[in-house]
Design an enzyme around this catalytic site. Structure first.
Site, mmCIF file in Angstrom:
data_model
loop_
_atom_site.group_PDB
_atom_site.id
_atom_site.type_symbol
_atom_site.label_atom_id
_atom_site.label_comp_id
_atom_site.label_asym_id
_atom_site.label_seq_id
_atom_site.Cartn_x
_atom_site.Cartn_y
_atom_site.Cartn_z
ATOM 1 N N ASN A 170 0.861 -1.147 0.088
ATOM 2 C CA ASN A 170 0.092 -0.136 0.008
ATOM 3 C C ASN A 170 0.839 1.173 -0.055
ATOM 4 O OD1 ASN A 170 -3.050 0.937 0.111
ATOM 5 N ND2 ASN A 170 -1.776 2.209 1.834
ATOM 6 N N VAL A 171 0.112 2.276 -0.760
ATOM 7 C CA VAL A 171 1.284 3.604 -0.879
ATOM 8 C C VAL A 171 0.193 4.662 -0.408
ATOM 9 C CG1 VAL A 171 2.410 5.073 -2.406
ATOM 10 C CG2 VAL A 171 2.250 2.535 -2.739
ATOM 11 N N ILE A 173 0.397 8.709 1.637
ATOM 12 C CA ILE A 173 1.313 9.878 2.285
ATOM 13 C C ILE A 173 0.668 10.322 3.871
ATOM 14 C CG2 ILE A 173 1.854 12.372 1.990
ATOM 15 C CD1 ILE A 173 1.738 12.105 -0.984
ATOM 16 N N ARG A 175 1.567 12.645 7.256
ATOM 17 C CA ARG A 175 2.569 13.387 8.178
ATOM 18 C C ARG A 175 3.517 12.846 9.156
ATOM 19 N NH1 ARG A 175 -2.379 16.084 11.770
ATOM 20 N NH2 ARG A 175 -1.624 15.714 13.678
ATOM 21 N N HIS A 192 -5.815 1.833 4.915
ATOM 22 C CA HIS A 192 -4.818 0.583 4.684
ATOM 23 C C HIS A 192 -3.780 0.458 5.515
ATOM 24 C CE1 HIS A 192 -7.274 0.901 0.378
ATOM 25 N NE2 HIS A 192 -7.803 0.402 1.382
ATOM 26 N N GLU A 233 -0.619 0.918 -5.071
ATOM 27 C CA GLU A 233 -0.891 2.081 -5.973
ATOM 28 C C GLU A 233 0.383 2.432 -6.943
ATOM 29 O OE1 GLU A 233 -1.652 1.966 -2.535
ATOM 30 O OE2 GLU A 233 -3.741 2.814 -2.505
ATOM 31 N N GLU A 282 -2.758 21.494 8.591
ATOM 32 C CA GLU A 282 -3.464 20.658 7.670
ATOM 33 C C GLU A 282 -4.158 21.316 6.304
ATOM 34 O OE1 GLU A 282 -3.620 17.672 6.881
ATOM 35 O OE2 GLU A 282 -2.824 16.602 8.796
HETATM 36 MN MN MN Z 1 -4.610 1.750 -0.669
#
Ligand code: MN
Length: 483
Positions: A170-171, A173, A175, A192, A233, A282
């Site tokens: 799983n990829v 982003i 913080r 995920h 991804e 954010e």
């Molecule tokens: Mn995913």
């Protein structure tokens, strides 16, 4: 959560097929190629050397957000340069894909439906330099962005983990707050990465992870896809790039990372450990609060010999846009399943590219706009306000949408309010994520006489070459009258 995959190919609009003929622009494949692309178009600003990592890098990047990408040589005296604002404009993302702006969403959907598996390589620029003794703040130039951020963050790192049961990656982003020489505090929302971590934690085991910093715009975008669990991804990145993405095995784990990236931080999420993380600025332009979050222990850092570090300023256009395009693509596919006359959707910048959705339709029946609003609310809990407009309104222009509300909307007839629904916890006006939804039908009634809603226009106005007119010099207007 919405998934792209259940949509079958025959449902895709015809214009979605990628067209990369011999003369068509090719998709961009590395960060360096993208910097070249920006530079020759005068969109890369090289900032003075030694800009301070605390606030100054972010200040420049923010002021130039949407206008120029920024490159910082020797930031805070550090040998590794920083870049920011790589994709803060939708048109730039279209160029990175090698398509027209109107094709960005169809192209992204097509890539998600036709993933290209990666190919493993041994020749990996990202492993030219290997650090096994880790002091993150010494190895990497870590900026502090907003006023009340707790400290330095990695904000543009692709977090890659493997499902402990299936091995699928799983990829995403996240913080990542600097919490010690080899320690990061990481916010994992219940998606995920967190699901994979919980599988490991149940058995009292850590979860291997890699943070990839400095990738091309298409891999960044792919990381934000709303795809099902066990859907790597990086395969969407391959589809967007038009080739199997070259990956390499990490030096300390089985995680596969893009071989042509700039920097990889290798480590593992610790089972049974939570430590304070935040606050952090954010996307809604507010701070995400400090709370007990996950902890990643770093065991190695690899990078190119002349590595470049990418940072995304929290709340900036780049931050918003990277999330918005995949969300728009998913919402468009979702709405079209029930409403094939939905032409386009847009998460507007003023609505933090999450909360305000504009929907353009070819209206077939009165009342339909309200069904479409309800479909949109059901499609994503982040959607707070929906405005539906006709096909003569440009939904990428907020002034046009406001004009449609001003002249086609009546609050007693065209307003829908759904009280006490699930919204975004990062919207401070909600009660811990519970709030109201509002839909506005700003379409024309079908029964209206043609001239009532006929937009005025000057015949021939579209044909005028404004750029050419602006090139002429008005200083000698008297002379121009004589000639
Ligand atoms: Mn995913």
């Amino acid at each position: 959560m919405l998934h792209l995959c259940p949509m079958t190919k025959h449902e895709m609009p015809k214009e979605s097929a990628p067209r990369h003929g011999d003369n068509a622009p090719q998709p961009v494949r590395t960060l360096r190629d993208w910097l070249d692309h920006l530079a020759v178009r005068n969109r890369l600003a090289v900032i003075k050397p030694n800009a301070a990592l605390k606030f100054e890098v972010a200040a420049y990047a923010k002021r130039l957000d949407g206008k120029r990408a920024t490159l910082f040589p020797r930031p805070g005296g550090h040998p590794i340069p920083v870049v920011s604002g790589l994709v803060s404009d939708r048109g730039w993302m279209a160029e990175a894909m090698g398509v027209e702006p109107a094709e960005v969403l169809p192209r992204f959907l097509d890539a998600a439906l036709n993933p290209v598996p990666w190919v493993e390589t041994k020749a990996a620029p990202v492993q030219e330099v290997v650090h096994r003794e880790v002091d993150l703040a010494k190895i990497l130039p870590l900026p502090t962005h907003n006023e009340h951020d707790f400290g330095p963050y990695i904000s543009a790192g692709l977090m890659i983990v493997r499902n402990p049961r299936t091995g699928k990656q799983n990829v995403s982003i996240h913080r990542c707050q600097l919490a010690g020489p080899n320690r990061l505090g990481v916010l994992l929302l219940p998606r995920h990465t967190n699901a994979f971590f919980e599988m490991a934690e149940e058995k009292g085991e850590p979860l291997d992870a890699a943070i990839v910093i400095g990738v091309d715009p298409l891999t960044l975008l792919a990381s934000q896809a709303i795809a099902p669990m066990d859907f790597d991804e990086l395969e969407i990145a391959g589809a967007l790039q038009g080739r199997p993405l070259p990956v390499v095995k990490c030096v300390t784990s089985d995680v596969r990372v893009p071989a042509e990236a700039e920097i990889v931080v290798e480590g593992r999420f610790l089972a049974g450990v939570r430590e304070p993380e935040g606050p952090f600025g954010e996307f809604p332009q507010y701070y995400g609060p400090r709370s007990n979050n996950h902890v990643m222990e770093v065991v190695a850092v690899t990078h190119r010999k002349d590595a470049i570090f990418h940072t995304v300023v929290g709340g900036g256009l780049e931050h918003q846009l990277l999330g918005a395009i995949p969300k728009e693509a998913t919402m468009l596919a979702h709405l079209r399943r029930t409403f094939p006359n939905v032409l386009d959707v847009h998460f507007s910048p003023g609505g933090v590219m999450r909360y305000h959705l504009y929907v353009q339709i070819k209206k077939r029946q009165d009342g339909e706009a309200k069904n479409i609003m309800l479909g949109a609310f059901a499609g994503s809990f982040d959607v707070k306000h929906v405005i539906v407009v006709d096909d003569d309104v440009d939904i990428h222009n907020p002034t046009e949408v406001e004009w449609a509300v001003a002249t086609r909307f009546q609050a007693d007839r065209d307003l829908v309010v759904v009280p006490e629904s699930q919204g975004s916890k990062l919207d401070p006006s909600t009660r811990n994520g519970v709030g109201a939804k509002m839909g506005m039908d700003a379409t024309k009634p079908l029964s209206a006489p043609e001239m009532t809603f006929k937009r005025i226009r000057v015949p021939g106005e579209e044909a005028i070459d404004v750029a050419d007119v602006l090139k002429r010099d008005g200083a000698d207007w008297r002379g121009a009258l004589k000639s």
